[in-house]
Design an enzyme around this catalytic site. Structure first.
Site, PDB file in Angstrom:
ATOM      1  N   ASP A  81       0.421  -1.368  -0.138  1.00  0.00           N
ATOM      2  CA  ASP A  81       0.471  -0.451  -0.169  1.00  0.00           C
ATOM      3  C   ASP A  81       1.021   1.374   0.149  1.00  0.00           C
ATOM      4  OD1 ASP A  81      -2.879   0.603   1.992  1.00  0.00           O
ATOM      5  OD2 ASP A  81      -2.164   1.814   0.118  1.00  0.00           O
ATOM      6  N   GLY A  82       0.256   2.558  -0.338  1.00  0.00           N
ATOM      7  CA  GLY A  82       1.151   3.758  -0.142  1.00  0.00           C
ATOM      8  C   GLY A  82       0.959   3.882   0.963  1.00  0.00           C
ATOM      9  N   GLY A  96      -5.350   9.453   3.237  1.00  0.00           N
ATOM     10  CA  GLY A  96      -5.274  10.673   1.135  1.00  0.00           C
ATOM     11  C   GLY A  96      -6.205   9.647   0.478  1.00  0.00           C
ATOM     12  N   GLY A  97      -7.029   8.638   0.426  1.00  0.00           N
ATOM     13  CA  GLY A  97      -8.036   8.156  -0.759  1.00  0.00           C
ATOM     14  C   GLY A  97      -8.984   7.443  -0.281  1.00  0.00           C
ATOM     15  N   GLU A 103      -7.969  -0.820   4.516  1.00  0.00           N
ATOM     16  CA  GLU A 103      -6.459  -0.760   4.719  1.00  0.00           C
ATOM     17  C   GLU A 103      -6.073  -1.288   5.869  1.00  0.00           C
ATOM     18  OE1 GLU A 103      -4.924   3.499   3.408  1.00  0.00           O
ATOM     19  OE2 GLU A 103      -5.512   2.648   0.873  1.00  0.00           O
TER      20      GLU A 103
END
Ligand code: DER
Length: 214
Positions: A81-82, A96-97, A103
């Site tokens: 994941d980012g 942010g998303g 997540e």
């Protein structure tokens, strides 16, 4: 552009962690999008993926990777994941998303969390990026008042409803010197579903601009 190329390099480097015959945990966002595109090469060699958002689910289905139920898969060997910010101890701000809850669930269930970022997200102290907090809609104002008491300036992400039907507050003006303590404090506020601090369970590996960071 240059930043996209660096995100792509990080995402592609993460593909080395994908093991044959396993189920891969997949995050959300523009960096992970490159990872999902890379997963196409593994389509016939992995069992499938557990997805952290409707957005990632759609991308995975487009490339023909089965999207599986976490309740059926149990613990995963890998989650990629980012992040929005990453400190020197691999602790993260995420959300942010707007996918932070699923997540964080998959990260909790995964043995190795590999975080893929570009260098602009590396900070010494977390908090420059407004901290996302997912809240039960009816509790939005109550939680906002509690966040003010903690020194934050919460802003409702108006017009955004998460995949779970909740609201998001983005907390500005925080200088998070003890991410684990703040994560616990915000988790305690009734009405909070998830705080976008991944500190108690930080990333295990961080790949920055295509290179693994120790
Ligand atoms: O919302 C999230 O947690 C995403 O992972 C986000 O933090 C990173 O998204 P990006 O790769 O598009 O910057």
């Amino acid at each position: 552009d240059a930043r996209e190329a660096l995100k792509k390099q990080s995402a592609e480097r993460a593909l080395r962690y994908v093991e044959e015959g396993t189920v891969v945990g997949v995050g959300t966002g523009s960096t992970v999008k490159y990872f999902i595109e890379g997963l196409a090469d593994f389509r016939d060699r992995i069992e499938g993926a557990v997805s952290s958002s409707e957005q990632s689910t759609a991308l995975l289905k487009q490339i023909g990777i089965p999207v599986l139920d976490l309740n059926a898969t149990g613990t995963l060997p890998l989650y990629v994941d980012g992040a929005d910010e990453c400190d020197p101890h691999r602790r993260l701000i995420k959300g942010g998303g707007a996918a932070l809850t699923r997540e964080k669930i998959i990260a909790a269930c995964s043995q190795r969390f590999v975080c893929v970022i570009d260098g602009a997200k590396q900070v010494d102290i977390l908090g420059g990026f407004p901290l996302p907090v997912e809240v039960i809609p009816m509790a939005r104002s109550y939680v906002a008042r509690q966040l003010v008491a903690l020194g934050g300036q919460p802003v409702w992400r108006d017009g955004v409803t998460t995949d779970n039907g909740n609201a998001i507050l983005d907390v500005h003006n925080l200088r998070i010197v003890d991410p684990v303590a703040l994560e616990k404090a915000i988790n305690q506020i009734v009405g909070v579903v998830t705080v976008g601090l991944f500190a108690a369970r930080a990333a295990d590996v961080v790949i920055v601009d295509g290179k693994e960071r120790g």
